[in-house]
Design a protein around this motif. Structure first.
Motif, mmCIF file in Angstrom:
data_model
loop_
_atom_site.group_PDB
_atom_site.id
_atom_site.type_symbol
_atom_site.label_atom_id
_atom_site.label_comp_id
_atom_site.label_asym_id
_atom_site.label_seq_id
_atom_site.Cartn_x
_atom_site.Cartn_y
_atom_site.Cartn_z
ATOM 1 N N LEU A 114 -21.987 15.182 -18.961
ATOM 2 C CA LEU A 114 -22.808 16.586 -17.772
ATOM 3 C C LEU A 114 -21.408 16.334 -16.801
ATOM 4 O O LEU A 114 -21.429 17.162 -16.105
ATOM 5 N N LEU A 115 -20.892 15.452 -16.845
ATOM 6 C CA LEU A 115 -18.912 14.782 -15.762
ATOM 7 C C LEU A 115 -18.581 15.715 -16.211
ATOM 8 O O LEU A 115 -17.988 16.082 -15.574
ATOM 9 N N LYS A 116 -17.866 15.920 -17.018
ATOM 10 C CA LYS A 116 -17.130 16.595 -17.990
ATOM 11 C C LYS A 116 -17.244 18.350 -17.347
ATOM 12 O O LYS A 116 -16.119 19.122 -17.807
ATOM 13 N N ASP A 117 -17.962 19.154 -16.974
ATOM 14 C CA ASP A 117 -18.747 19.931 -16.493
ATOM 15 C C ASP A 117 -18.094 19.982 -14.695
ATOM 16 O O ASP A 117 -18.627 19.363 -14.135
ATOM 17 N N SER A 133 -16.115 23.127 8.303
ATOM 18 C CA SER A 133 -15.890 22.550 7.213
ATOM 19 C C SER A 133 -15.938 23.042 6.008
ATOM 20 O O SER A 133 -16.959 23.547 5.283
ATOM 21 N N ALA A 134 -14.336 22.471 5.471
ATOM 22 C CA ALA A 134 -14.366 22.730 4.166
ATOM 23 C C ALA A 134 -13.985 21.721 3.014
ATOM 24 O O ALA A 134 -13.451 20.621 3.493
ATOM 25 N N ILE A 135 -14.859 21.714 1.746
ATOM 26 C CA ILE A 135 -14.881 20.663 1.499
ATOM 27 C C ILE A 135 -14.244 20.662 -0.213
ATOM 28 O O ILE A 135 -15.464 22.097 -1.014
ATOM 29 N N MET A 136 -13.878 20.115 -0.897
ATOM 30 C CA MET A 136 -13.358 20.962 -2.439
ATOM 31 C C MET A 136 -13.438 19.029 -3.133
ATOM 32 O O MET A 136 -13.413 18.754 -2.387
ATOM 33 N N LEU A 137 -13.576 19.365 -3.980
ATOM 34 C CA LEU A 137 -14.672 17.544 -4.668
ATOM 35 C C LEU A 137 -13.175 17.682 -6.473
ATOM 36 O O LEU A 137 -12.396 18.895 -6.815
ATOM 37 N N ARG A 138 -12.639 16.618 -6.432
ATOM 38 C CA ARG A 138 -11.723 16.017 -7.797
ATOM 39 C C ARG A 138 -11.737 17.361 -8.848
ATOM 40 O O ARG A 138 -13.345 17.429 -9.426
ATOM 41 N N LYS A 139 -11.234 18.639 -9.541
ATOM 42 C CA LYS A 139 -11.517 19.184 -10.565
ATOM 43 C C LYS A 139 -10.621 19.914 -11.105
ATOM 44 O O LYS A 139 -9.393 19.552 -10.933
ATOM 45 N N THR A 140 -10.632 20.226 -12.428
ATOM 46 C CA THR A 140 -9.747 20.263 -13.204
ATOM 47 C C THR A 140 -9.135 22.157 -13.266
ATOM 48 O O THR A 140 -10.280 22.073 -13.056
ATOM 49 N N SER A 141 -8.639 22.769 -13.777
ATOM 50 C CA SER A 141 -7.933 24.082 -14.076
ATOM 51 C C SER A 141 -9.124 25.088 -14.326
ATOM 52 O O SER A 141 -9.220 26.505 -14.882
ATOM 53 N N PRO A 179 -6.862 32.200 -13.323
ATOM 54 C CA PRO A 179 -5.421 32.095 -13.045
ATOM 55 C C PRO A 179 -4.958 31.278 -12.023
ATOM 56 O O PRO A 179 -3.988 30.814 -12.437
ATOM 57 N N ASP A 180 -6.101 30.779 -11.218
ATOM 58 C CA ASP A 180 -6.133 29.803 -10.140
ATOM 59 C C ASP A 180 -5.529 27.612 -10.957
ATOM 60 O O ASP A 180 -6.300 27.876 -12.037
ATOM 61 N N GLU A 181 -4.795 27.580 -10.272
ATOM 62 C CA GLU A 181 -4.424 26.535 -11.187
ATOM 63 C C GLU A 181 -4.813 25.065 -9.964
ATOM 64 O O GLU A 181 -5.095 25.497 -8.594
ATOM 65 N N ARG A 182 -5.485 23.698 -10.979
ATOM 66 C CA ARG A 182 -5.995 22.436 -9.176
ATOM 67 C C ARG A 182 -5.426 21.206 -9.807
ATOM 68 O O ARG A 182 -4.902 20.890 -10.805
ATOM 69 N N SER A 183 -5.015 21.038 -8.456
ATOM 70 C CA SER A 183 -5.122 19.575 -8.292
ATOM 71 C C SER A 183 -5.056 18.891 -7.702
ATOM 72 O O SER A 183 -5.087 19.297 -6.130
ATOM 73 N N PHE A 226 -12.317 17.859 4.266
ATOM 74 C CA PHE A 226 -12.461 17.032 3.403
ATOM 75 C C PHE A 226 -12.250 17.133 2.138
ATOM 76 O O PHE A 226 -12.934 17.801 1.121
ATOM 77 N N TYR A 227 -11.770 16.359 1.221
ATOM 78 C CA TYR A 227 -11.770 15.650 -0.051
ATOM 79 C C TYR A 227 -12.393 15.068 -0.744
ATOM 80 O O TYR A 227 -12.670 13.712 -0.280
ATOM 81 N N ILE A 228 -13.268 15.348 -1.641
ATOM 82 C CA ILE A 228 -13.960 14.367 -3.028
ATOM 83 C C ILE A 228 -13.442 13.600 -4.048
ATOM 84 O O ILE A 228 -13.241 15.010 -4.509
ATOM 85 N N TRP A 229 -12.554 12.603 -4.287
ATOM 86 C CA TRP A 229 -12.159 12.211 -5.713
ATOM 87 C C TRP A 229 -13.628 11.554 -5.625
ATOM 88 O O TRP A 229 -13.857 10.747 -5.763
ATOM 89 N N THR A 230 -13.593 12.116 -7.837
ATOM 90 C CA THR A 230 -14.552 11.130 -8.378
ATOM 91 C C THR A 230 -13.498 11.077 -9.251
ATOM 92 O O THR A 230 -13.027 11.439 -10.068
#
Length: 370
Positions: free
Chosen positions: A66-69, A132-140, A145-149, A170-174
């Motif tokens: 499920l972590l692949k989602d 507060s804005a929170i973003m998590l580590r994700k792929t595109s 058409p947005d890109e994420r890194s 805040f940025y959450i890296w997993t």
């Protein structure tokens, strides 16, 4: 008999008092979240502490796939943060999931792209105010058409702070232990509480291009670091630095200026400690990685040659203990990896150049026939 002809005004006053009483009751029942940094930091840390434990338990129960989602960890986090806010008698409407922030919109090949903030904490009464804005580590994947890194998402958070699109970010890296070690370029994962990153051209292209000032760099302060063999989780606070993006400056000069304040502590021979030399080599490799990511291959190759000399000096002159040998072997892996990436980029450039030359010769032959 005297009659009160102002009864309508009195009725209005009574209704107004009733409405105010109801508003006070609603505010006491579902109060706004605090806009203080301490509140947001503690809420994010409490949420991520519970999140790490729950995800580790999910993995042990066989839910690793499920972590692949992209949205699995985000969904878990939303469940936890709304539960914690409910315990504080806060309204769940103060948590927006995948919020399309209007300040982040940008133009890509005549298409308006609307990036999403994974979780936005906001005040809702008397008006909507992002806190507060929170973003998590994700792929595109799934956000086209947005890109994420990692770097581009952090740059977006820094931009939101700069544009007052929110107060805190805040940025959450997993990821796995191997991914964390690879990112830090260290087998033993050193803990640097505060780091800086430059915003490269490819990151700036994913920010609004409407003449607003863009951050040239940002700081990331680690406020949580959870490491286990099942899952590693880090929480960073993102803040823009007082350097602004200048489209007239290319990435070469941009990175030179960004790293201008860095001075090597242990330049090769001498009485320097091995740990300091290892740290210098690691920083040099991080610089090489930045140049490779910016497609500045010639500069990356020259810098890699210097780094290789420093590495050979260290392993041939110094006596290394077992831990230092592990670190040096791991740095050698990064040297090899970056060297291969540089070779591939040079080969691709040569093939592109020869292909364009062949097309020009073909066009010349076609014109000579007429």
């Amino acid at each position: 008999m005297a009659y009160n002809l102002d009864y309508r005004d009195e009725t209005r006053k009574e209704l107004s008092e009733i409405e105010k009483a109801r508003a006070r009751h609603d505010a006491s029942k579902f109060p706004n979240i605090s806009d203080s940094y301490q509140y947001s930091e503690q809420l994010v840390k409490d949420t991520c502490l519970a999140l790490h434990g729950i995800i580790v338990q999910d993995i042990k129960l066989g839910k690793k796939e499920l972590l692949k989602d992209n949205r699995f960890i985000q969904g878990r986090m939303y469940e936890i943060i709304t539960y914690l806010m409910g315990r504080q008698d806060k309204d769940v409407d103060q948590v927006q999931l995948e919020y399309e922030h209007p300040k982040l919109q940008y133009l890509k090949e005549r298409t308006i792209v609307k990036p999403k903030v994974d979780i936005m904490l906001s005040k809702v009464k008397p008006q909507w105010i992002p806190v507060s804005a929170i973003m998590l580590r994700k792929t595109s994947r799934g956000y086209e058409p947005d890109e994420r890194s990692v770097r581009s998402d952090m740059a977006r958070l820094a931009f939101l702070i700069l544009e007052r699109g929110c107060r805190w970010a805040f940025y959450i890296w997993t990821g796995t232990v191997d991914e964390l070690q690879w990112m830090d370029m260290s087998k033993h994962v050193p803990v640097d509480m505060k780091n800086r990153d430059a915003v490269l051209t490819r990151d700036a292209e994913l920010l609004p291009n409407v003449g607003k000032p863009l951050p040239g760099s940002f700081t990331k302060t680690m406020i949580m670091n959870r490491i286990s063999k099942e899952l590693c989780l880090r929480v960073y606070r993102i803040e823009p630095e007082m350097t602004f993006w200048n489209e007239q400056v290319d990435d070469v000069d941009r990175l030179k200026q960004f790293y201008s304040g860095y001075k090597m502590k242990a330049p090769g021979y001498g009485t320097w400690e091995v740990s300091e030399q290892i740290q210098d080599i690691r920083r040099q490799l991080i610089k090489v990685r930045d140049y490779v990511e910016a497609d500045l291959i010639d500069h990356a190759r020259a810098m890699l040659m210097v780094t290789k000399v420093l590495f050979i000096d260290m392993v041939t002159v110094k006596d290394l203990n077992s831990r230092e040998i592990d670190e040096s072997d791991y740095l050698k892996e990064h040297l090899t990896y970056l060297r291969e990436r540089i070779k591939e980029a040079i080969q691709a450039a040569k093939e592109a150049s020869s292909s364009s030359s062949s097309e020009e010769e073909s066009d010349d032959d076609d014109r000579s026939r007429y």
